[in-house]
Design an enzyme around this catalytic site. Structure first.
Site, PDB file in Angstrom:
ATOM      1  N   ASP A  45      -1.079  -0.436   6.061  1.00 12.68           N
ATOM      2  CA  ASP A  45      -1.119   0.188   7.380  1.00 12.68           C
ATOM      3  C   ASP A  45      -2.452  -0.066   8.074  1.00 12.68           C
ATOM      4  O   ASP A  45      -2.708   0.458   9.146  1.00 12.68           O
ATOM      5  CB  ASP A  45      -0.836   1.689   7.280  1.00 12.68           C
ATOM      6  CG  ASP A  45      -1.860   2.408   6.422  1.00 12.68           C
ATOM      7  OD1 ASP A  45      -2.716   1.725   5.828  1.00 12.68           O
ATOM      8  OD2 ASP A  45      -1.799   3.638   6.333  1.00 12.68           O
ATOM      9  N   ASP A  94       0.878  -1.143   0.000  1.00  8.85           N
ATOM     10  CA  ASP A  94       0.000   0.000   0.000  1.00  8.85           C
ATOM     11  C   ASP A  94       0.934   1.217   0.000  1.00  8.85           C
ATOM     12  O   ASP A  94       2.103   1.085   0.344  1.00  8.85           O
ATOM     13  CB  ASP A  94      -0.816  -0.051   1.297  1.00  8.85           C
ATOM     14  CG  ASP A  94      -1.659   1.175   1.498  1.00  8.85           C
ATOM     15  OD1 ASP A  94      -2.417   1.498   0.577  1.00  8.85           O
ATOM     16  OD2 ASP A  94      -1.558   1.799   2.567  1.00  8.85           O
ATOM     17  N   ASP A 153      -7.209  -0.854   4.103  1.00  5.94           N
ATOM     18  CA  ASP A 153      -6.708  -2.043   3.408  1.00  5.94           C
ATOM     19  C   ASP A 153      -6.755  -3.309   4.259  1.00  5.94           C
ATOM     20  O   ASP A 153      -6.175  -4.321   3.895  1.00  5.94           O
ATOM     21  CB  ASP A 153      -5.303  -1.799   2.839  1.00  5.94           C
ATOM     22  CG  ASP A 153      -4.328  -1.303   3.882  1.00  5.94           C
ATOM     23  OD1 ASP A 153      -4.574  -1.544   5.062  1.00  5.94           O
ATOM     24  OD2 ASP A 153      -3.325  -0.676   3.492  1.00  5.94           O
TER      25      ASP A 153
END
Ligand code: ADP
Ligand code: MG
Length: 628
Positions: A521, A328, A525
């Site tokens: 994190d 990410d 996500d």
């Protein structure tokens, strides 16, 4: 040494003394037999009892059973041969118990070492009552209390510093040996050690939710998630032990029968019964049963000492097979700390626009929100904000002083049917709409983490074949970051659901044995973290969602630790396989020698104890991961 181990040592010494004395005492017949049996019971009564219990519980085939059968068999054999030499049975039992004692000490010691390394559990919290300090247990402190941490003490609960400056040692949490400065207003996590100044901390979490408790819980539960190799050992033992017992039976009965029936000569029962008994003694798979879990335990302990929390042995195994790493962007490869770099097409004062943005974002935990609140810089009056709605991957909508405000990306504007102005700067664009009209945009920019570029390079060096960056951010920013860092592929402007779809595509297009890791994190996500073969979370210091969803947690958000985690897992798995192969090869070798009558019972036990000690020592190597 534990009490139990001391008791065992005394038993061993007494039995050994009697054993030696028996070689010289000039008695014979019944008297000698009574002394032999007494000595045997001193050293082996607990084994006999455990074996008997095993039979009662219908779990017959364990090592106690093997030892009991083999030694009782040796007595029977001596009786049958009318010899009064029972040294073998006692000697084998003695040796076995000495081996068990050593192993108990070694395992106990390494477990203690590992727990000591992770000694982060605080013992008490200081609370000021009527001007006096009182020590209370950390789980009695409620949220919002003020606690005092003196130099040299462990921070017992997560909180915010309300008074004082100090340097913190967070090495037990992150493996990072450089001390960190902390000042009034900073957040502070439990488990770090206060080195210099006195700190007053207002707690923000209860002990059960604090960082230390989370970590301890994770590590304590880690060993209960079994890996494939451990499952293999368990299955193996279930098949192996009965197989060995039946083979021993066959070894005792078949060759003499063949001699009797086919060759017509006298059967040599005692020779073959002796070989069968030796075969049984050799067969205990204890080196495997002990060293494999210990290797994983040491690996997980060593990793956590470096700030890498691995939630179970199964993840250790998957991690070692990772070939694709998907990242990410925000908060993972970049710091997630945005600075305002421009405000364009503004229909009102700049300060007013920022104020609206900060207020609208007041309930979001996205890094963008935190940054906008920082840019605003003033206390946020939450009473002015109502009807907050956060739409993942788009932005937020809220009513401020009764006026509707939207802050987010171009997708959000499209969704609300608001025409917006494109921006030519490279940066993350926060479009604003107030009362249904476009009100301009705020350009914010993030910076890459200082170690991100090195992290990608060290992954490639570790043999990772593909690195991919997925982000919800604009294409321009995404492409620039990817190019800077040397990421192989990049996909931008993705919604959380698109990220899952992208990862699924990647999962489909790779080999079965190669695994895919997703690093995020935990903000927007978490679903991807769970979908990937292995989810690695950054932001353990903050995001609870990440700790929950991930399989591996990097305590200090440092992307360099990803390659380190992979190297740690590979070392651990290599040690596990070394132990499996080593133990099995020696075991089968001894079994063959025993069946052929080349190795006697004493040699067999000696080999067994030796293999076990070597395997345990090898397992402890998994702990040494500091310089990987
Ligand atoms: P990344 O994949 O880079 O971590 P996210 O999926 O978290 O990004 O968010 C993607 C985009 O959605 C952001 O770049 C931003 O434009 C928009 N966005 C998400 N949350 C917010 C928010 N709270 N405020 C404003 N914009 C947001
Ligand atoms: Mg993110």
């Amino acid at each position: 040494m534990k009490k139990k181990q001391k008791k065992m040592l005394v038993r061993i010494l007494v039995a050994l003394a009697l054993f030696i004395a028996l070689q010289f005492i000039p008695v014979g017949g019944i008297a000698k037999w009574i002394l032999y049996i007494a000595d045997y019971l001193i050293i082996g009564y607990d084994i006999l009892r455990k074996a008997f219990r095993g039979i009662l519980n219908r779990q017959v085939f364990d090592e106690n059973f093997l030892m009991a059968v083999a030694t009782v068999g040796a007595f029977a054999l001596a009786l049958y041969q009318r010899s009064d030499n029972c040294n073998e049975a006692i000697g084998v039992m003695l040796f076995y118990q000495i081996g068990e004692l050593f192993q108990g000490i070694a395992v106990g010691k390494s477990r203690r070492n590992i727990t000591e390394l992770m000694d982060i559990r605080p013992d008490y919290a200081n609370i000021e009552v009527d001007g006096k300090l009182e020590q209370v247990s950390p789980d009695e402190v409620s949220i919002g209390s003020i606690i005092l941490v003196q130099p040299g003490e462990k921070v017992p609960l997560d909180g915010v510093i309300v008074e004082g400056n100090s340097t913190l040692n967070t090495s037990a949490l992150t493996g990072e040996s450089l001390p960190r400065d902390a000042k009034t207003g900073d957040e502070i996590v439990s488990g770090s050690i206060n080195m210099t100044g006195v700190l007053k901390i207002q707690t923000t979490k209860e002990f059960g939710d604090s960082t230390v408790s989370k970590i301890l819980e994770l590590v304590e539960n880690a060993s209960s998630r079994k890996s494939k190799s451990e499952e293999f050992i368990a299955k193996f033992a279930r098949v192996y032990t009965p197989a060995v017992c039946y083979s021993a039976l066959a070894l005792a009965v078949l060759p003499p029968l063949v001699r009797l029936l086919m060759l017509g000569t006298t059967p040599d029962w005692s020779v073959w019964i002796y070989r069968a008994l030796t075969f049984l003694v050799i067969s205990c798979p204890c080196a495997l049963v002990i060293s494999i879990p210990l290797s994983f335990f040491a690996g997980i302990g060593g990793a956590s000492n470096q700030g890498v929390l691995i939630k179970g042995s199964n993840f250790m195994e998957t991690l070692s097979q990772v070939k694709t790493v998907v990242f990410d962007k925000t908060g993972t490869l970049t710091k997630g700390v945005f600075e305002v770099s421009g405000i364009h097409h503004n229909q009102m004062e700049d300060a007013k626009l920022i104020e609206y943005a900060a207020l609208a974002e007041c309930a979001s935990s996205h890094p963008i929100s935190r940054s906008l609140q920082n840019a605003y810089g003033k206390e946020i009056d939450r009473n002015r904000v109502t009807d907050i709605e956060e739409i993942s991957g788009y932005g937020v909508i809220a009513k401020i002083d009764g006026v509707s405000v939207a802050a987010g990306n171009s997708k959000l504007m499209n969704r609300l049917g608001i025409t917006y102005q494109d921006c030519h700067s490279v940066g993350t664009i926060i479009h604003m709409a107030v009362d249904g009209n476009y009100a301009g945009h705020i350009v914010i920019s993030d910076i890459e983490k200082p170690t991100s570029q090195k992290a990608i390079a060290s992954l490639k060096k570790a043999g990772i074949t593909k690195t991919v960056m997925l982000t919800g951010d604009a294409k321009k920013v995404a492409d620039k970051v990817a190019a800077d860092l040397g990421v192989d592929e990049v996909r931008s402007e993705l919604l959380p659901a698109d990220k899952v779809a992208e990862v699924e595509k990647l999962l489909k297009n790779k080999g079965d044995k190669d695994k895919l890791a997703f690093v995020g994190d935990g903000i927007n996500d978490a679903p991807v973290l769970t979908r990937a073969d292995i989810g690695i979370a950054m932001g353990a210091m903050g995001s609870d969602a990440a700790i929950e969803a991930a399989d591996v947690v990097l305590m200090d958000d440092d992307p360099l630790k990803i390659a380190k985690a992979i190297r740690i897992s590979r070392k651990c798995i290599r040690i596990v396989y070394e132990n499996i192969v080593f133990a099995l090869v020696i075991k089968f070798g001894c079994l063959v020698l025993g069946a052929l009558g080349i190795a006697n019972m004493g040699a067999a036990i000696f080999a067994d104890v030796g293999v076990m000690i070597l395997a345990v020592l090898n397992a402890i190597r998994a702990l040494q991961v500091k310089n990987l």
